[in-house]
Scaffold this motif. Structure first.
Motif, PDB file in Angstrom:
ATOM      1  N   GLN A   1      25.389 -33.184  30.816  1.00  0.00           N
ATOM      2  CA  GLN A   1      25.055 -33.285  29.399  1.00  0.00           C
ATOM      3  C   GLN A   1      24.477 -31.972  28.891  1.00  0.00           C
ATOM      4  O   GLN A   1      24.771 -31.535  27.776  1.00  0.00           O
ATOM      5  N   THR A   2      23.653 -31.337  29.701  1.00  0.00           N
ATOM      6  CA  THR A   2      23.077 -30.050  29.319  1.00  0.00           C
ATOM      7  C   THR A   2      24.165 -28.996  29.156  1.00  0.00           C
ATOM      8  O   THR A   2      24.152 -28.208  28.205  1.00  0.00           O
ATOM      9  N   ILE A   3      25.133 -28.978  30.114  1.00  0.00           N
ATOM     10  CA  ILE A   3      26.216 -28.008  30.043  1.00  0.00           C
ATOM     11  C   ILE A   3      27.060 -28.233  28.797  1.00  0.00           C
ATOM     12  O   ILE A   3      27.417 -27.301  28.084  1.00  0.00           O
ATOM     13  N   LYS A   4      27.381 -29.487  28.511  1.00  0.00           N
ATOM     14  CA  LYS A   4      28.177 -29.788  27.327  1.00  0.00           C
ATOM     15  C   LYS A   4      27.486 -29.333  26.055  1.00  0.00           C
ATOM     16  O   LYS A   4      28.100 -28.778  25.145  1.00  0.00           O
ATOM     17  N   LYS A   5      26.187 -29.541  25.992  1.00  0.00           N
ATOM     18  CA  LYS A   5      25.418 -29.149  24.811  1.00  0.00           C
ATOM     19  C   LYS A   5      25.514 -27.653  24.578  1.00  0.00           C
ATOM     20  O   LYS A   5      25.666 -27.175  23.463  1.00  0.00           O
ATOM     21  N   LYS A   6      25.455 -26.884  25.676  1.00  0.00           N
ATOM     22  CA  LYS A   6      25.536 -25.437  25.566  1.00  0.00           C
ATOM     23  C   LYS A   6      26.931 -25.008  25.124  1.00  0.00           C
ATOM     24  O   LYS A   6      27.091 -24.098  24.320  1.00  0.00           O
ATOM     25  N   VAL A   7      27.987 -25.678  25.679  1.00  0.00           N
ATOM     26  CA  VAL A   7      29.354 -25.322  25.340  1.00  0.00           C
ATOM     27  C   VAL A   7      29.655 -25.648  23.888  1.00  0.00           C
ATOM     28  O   VAL A   7      30.314 -24.897  23.186  1.00  0.00           O
ATOM     29  N   ASP A   8      29.190 -26.802  23.420  1.00  0.00           N
ATOM     30  CA  ASP A   8      29.504 -27.251  22.071  1.00  0.00           C
ATOM     31  C   ASP A   8      28.839 -26.405  21.000  1.00  0.00           C
ATOM     32  O   ASP A   8      29.347 -26.286  19.891  1.00  0.00           O
ATOM     33  N   LYS A   9      27.706 -25.830  21.295  1.00  0.00           N
ATOM     34  CA  LYS A   9      26.986 -25.047  20.299  1.00  0.00           C
ATOM     35  C   LYS A   9      27.541 -23.641  20.193  1.00  0.00           C
ATOM     36  O   LYS A   9      28.134 -23.116  21.125  1.00  0.00           O
ATOM     37  N   GLY A  10      27.319 -23.032  19.029  1.00  0.00           N
ATOM     38  CA  GLY A  10      27.783 -21.677  18.829  1.00  0.00           C
ATOM     39  C   GLY A  10      29.136 -21.621  18.140  1.00  0.00           C
ATOM     40  O   GLY A  10      29.757 -22.650  17.849  1.00  0.00           O
ATOM     41  N   CYS A  11      29.610 -20.396  17.874  1.00  0.00           N
ATOM     42  CA  CYS A  11      30.836 -20.192  17.118  1.00  0.00           C
ATOM     43  C   CYS A  11      31.936 -19.604  17.990  1.00  0.00           C
ATOM     44  O   CYS A  11      31.673 -18.868  18.936  1.00  0.00           O
ATOM     45  N   GLU A  12      33.158 -19.926  17.624  1.00  0.00           N
ATOM     46  CA  GLU A  12      34.308 -19.328  18.283  1.00  0.00           C
ATOM     47  C   GLU A  12      34.411 -17.849  17.882  1.00  0.00           C
ATOM     48  O   GLU A  12      33.777 -17.409  16.927  1.00  0.00           O
ATOM     49  N   SER A  13      35.257 -17.116  18.603  1.00  0.00           N
ATOM     50  CA  SER A  13      35.382 -15.672  18.378  1.00  0.00           C
ATOM     51  C   SER A  13      35.701 -15.344  16.917  1.00  0.00           C
ATOM     52  O   SER A  13      35.086 -14.464  16.313  1.00  0.00           O
ATOM     53  N   GLU A  14      36.661 -16.051  16.336  1.00  0.00           N
ATOM     54  CA  GLU A  14      37.057 -15.780  14.955  1.00  0.00           C
ATOM     55  C   GLU A  14      35.912 -16.068  13.979  1.00  0.00           C
ATOM     56  O   GLU A  14      35.750 -15.373  12.965  1.00  0.00           O
ATOM     57  N   GLU A  15      35.114 -17.065  14.292  1.00  0.00           N
ATOM     58  CA  GLU A  15      33.989 -17.416  13.424  1.00  0.00           C
ATOM     59  C   GLU A  15      32.858 -16.397  13.537  1.00  0.00           C
ATOM     60  O   GLU A  15      32.192 -16.085  12.546  1.00  0.00           O
ATOM     61  N   VAL A  16      32.637 -15.879  14.752  1.00  0.00           N
ATOM     62  CA  VAL A  16      31.657 -14.807  14.919  1.00  0.00           C
ATOM     63  C   VAL A  16      32.085 -13.587  14.117  1.00  0.00           C
ATOM     64  O   VAL A  16      31.265 -12.925  13.464  1.00  0.00           O
ATOM     65  N   LEU A  17      33.377 -13.274  14.133  1.00  0.00           N
ATOM     66  CA  LEU A  17      33.897 -12.161  13.342  1.00  0.00           C
ATOM     67  C   LEU A  17      33.649 -12.377  11.854  1.00  0.00           C
ATOM     68  O   LEU A  17      33.327 -11.439  11.120  1.00  0.00           O
ATOM     69  N   ALA A  18      33.792 -13.613  11.406  1.00  0.00           N
ATOM     70  CA  ALA A  18      33.562 -13.921   9.996  1.00  0.00           C
ATOM     71  C   ALA A  18      32.107 -13.699   9.615  1.00  0.00           C
ATOM     72  O   ALA A  18      31.801 -13.163   8.536  1.00  0.00           O
ATOM     73  N   VAL A  19      31.190 -14.120  10.492  1.00  0.00           N
ATOM     74  CA  VAL A  19      29.760 -13.893  10.250  1.00  0.00           C
ATOM     75  C   VAL A  19      29.475 -12.398  10.173  1.00  0.00           C
ATOM     76  O   VAL A  19      28.747 -11.925   9.283  1.00  0.00           O
ATOM     77  N   LEU A  20      30.063 -11.626  11.090  1.00  0.00           N
ATOM     78  CA  LEU A  20      29.876 -10.172  11.067  1.00  0.00           C
ATOM     79  C   LEU A  20      30.518  -9.552   9.832  1.00  0.00           C
ATOM     80  O   LEU A  20      30.004  -8.581   9.286  1.00  0.00           O
ATOM     81  N   CYS A  21      31.640 -10.103   9.416  1.00  0.00           N
ATOM     82  CA  CYS A  21      32.295  -9.599   8.209  1.00  0.00           C
ATOM     83  C   CYS A  21      31.380  -9.760   6.996  1.00  0.00           C
ATOM     84  O   CYS A  21      31.340  -8.899   6.111  1.00  0.00           O
TER      85      CYS A  21
END
Length: 489
Positions: free
Chosen positions: A328-348
């Motif tokens: 459950q802990t591992i899944k929580k870590k995997v599910d959180k955060g943004c995909e590569s394209e979304e990180v690029l959008a934030v940086l954009c």
């Protein structure tokens, strides 16, 4: 300039006609009027939190009713904490002022110097005065900080600190603050003492220069004292960031990932640096599935393989009825955060701030404001009524003049100035979003903003007046609406 100061001194001459005690209570009342206004806005927001809501249509694809309920609970808890803490601080400060804490502490600072035969040394006495106040504020705030991190944030799953980390962090902050503040204050007082009629210009130039120096040394030398910064690993994300930066001629020098997960589950991204040496900083919590490598660990590769095996095992057992706590802990870590394209959008979006010169505009405004307040200080700081109103009947310490004028006399002005900056900041955020949309990152930015809203457990509804006054960023629903509007044009 001297002529301008003369005009301002004449304008403020009415202060000399006010009794010191009357002026003292007027300034105290000003602080409470502003505090009451702030509490009124908070009450409106609290009522907004207590109102029953359903998931807005814009977030129906990413937010469940249960997640909305959790975000609402988190928002209510934070609001209660902030209001209780604020009221306590206001009452404490008022009581301390009424019992004459400033003249008493100034006298005690002088007595400490007298033991070492340093009589009538204003700068040293000022440094002792500041040191005592800073240490007191650090110690008195620790119970509040402890409650916030280890009870409130812990309750909602955000705190990642240990007690040892927390104590070390506070000690380091105290040392850094004293190391920076004491020499700056000493030099500023000396400039005011020897600057003559134009001291406010020299003081302004000094503080402006110090601000720029700190803006350079803080991310490079101070921030790493508190958090770990590693270069972003080679891979698709790094290559895409470098390509995007080159596309818009952003002068990218380095890309770092900060181990924000060591203290909190909240995420962020920003850039810093001057001229042709910009650095990008990403929180590890922003990047889905990312963890900072232990570069000095001989078993790093082995541990990485074990992690991948765990992640794979977890993905294969999601449909099972019984899932272990570790999975459950591992899944929580995997599910959180943004995909590569979304990180690029934030940086954009962040690149938009750079491209539109928002940081330069904000710096220019702050320096102009700094010159204005130093000019006002020059017209006021010799007026004995200000010192007498706070219990200084025989001396007029420069440090206390700075504190009284900046903290109390100019408080209404600073409140208006802060609101104006908030309005401007919201406008800049819309413009930066528009920049990202024009580079075809609108959809990715919208998804990223939604994920960050969920990951940070932000409540999507806000009172209109509270948001206008406090939020430096538009609400998520406002940003999503503006993104869709820009895409359709």
């Amino acid at each position: 300039m001297v002529f301008l100061i003369s005009i301002l001194e004449e304008y403020f001459s009415f202060l000399d006609k006010i009794e010191p005690n009357t002026l003292f209570y007027v300034l105290i009342i000003f602080t409470w009027i502003i505090s009451i206004w702030q509490h009124y806005l908070a009450y409106r927001q609290y009522k907004n939190y207590k109102r029953h809501r359903t998931v807005p249509n814009e977030l129906a694809d990413v937010m469940t009713d249960e997640e909305l309920k959790k975000a609402r609970s988190y928002a209510i808890d934070k609001m209660r904490y902030n209001q209780i803490h604020s009221i306590f601080n206001e009452i404490e400060t008022t009581i301390l002022l009424l019992i004459g804490i400033f003249p008493w502490l100034w006298k005690k600072s002088g007595n400490i110097l007298a033991k070492y035969n340093y009589n009538n040394h204003e700068i040293l006495q000022s440094l002792i005065f500041i040191s005592i106040i800073t240490i007191y504020l650090t110690i008195s705030n620790m119970p509040w900080s402890y409650y916030y991190h280890f009870i409130l944030e812990e309750k909602h799953g955000f705190n990642k600190q240990t007690i040892k980390f927390f104590i070390k962090d506070n000690i380091k902050k105290l040392i850094v603050i004293l190391t920076l503040v004491l020499p700056i204050v000493a030099l500023l007082i000396k400039i005011i003492q020897i600057g003559g009629n134009y001291f406010f210009i020299y003081a302004w130039l000094f503080v402006t220069s110090i601000s720029l120096i700190i803006a350079f040394i803080y991310p490079n030398y101070i921030a790493p004292l508190f958090d770990r910064y590693d270069p972003l690993r080679e891979g698709e994300l790094r290559s895409n960031i470098e390509t995007l930066a080159a596309k818009i001629n952003f002068p990218l020098a380095k890309i770092y990932v900060v181990e924000g997960s060591a203290r909190s589950a909240h995420s962020n991204a920003y850039f810093y640096g001057f001229f042709k040496a910009k650095r990008i900083v990403l929180y590890d919590t922003l990047i889905k599935g990312y963890s900072i490598q232990e570069t000095k660990d001989d078993n790093k590769e082995k541990q990485s393989n074990e992690t991948q095996e765990k992640l794979s095992a977890e993905e294969n057992t999601l449909t099972k009825r019984h899932t272990t706590d570790e999975q459950q802990t591992i899944k929580k870590k995997v599910d959180k955060g943004c995909e590569s394209e979304e990180v690029l959008a934030v940086l954009c979006h962040e690149f938009g701030h750079w491209s539109l010169s928002h940081n330069i505009i904000n710096l220019s405004i702050s320096f102009i404001n700094l010159f204005f307040v130093f000019t006002i200080f020059a017209a006021l700081f010799k007026r004995s009524v200000l010192y007498q109103s706070f219990g200084f009947t025989t001396t007029q310490p420069i440090l206390l003049g700075l504190l009284i004028i900046f903290q109390y006399v100019l408080l209404p002005y600073f409140e208006i100035y802060s609101f104006a900056l908030t309005v401007l900041s919201r406008r800049f955020e819309f413009q930066a979003d528009h920049f990202a949309v024009k580079l075809h990152y609108g959809d990715s930015l919208g998804r990223a903003l939604k994920k960050l809203e969920i990951d940070n457990m932000a409540y999507p509804f806000s009172d209109y007046l509270y948001a206008k006054y406090h939020y430096s960023h538009p609400t998520l629903l406002e940003r999503l609406k503006a993104i869709q509007s820009t895409k359709s044009t």
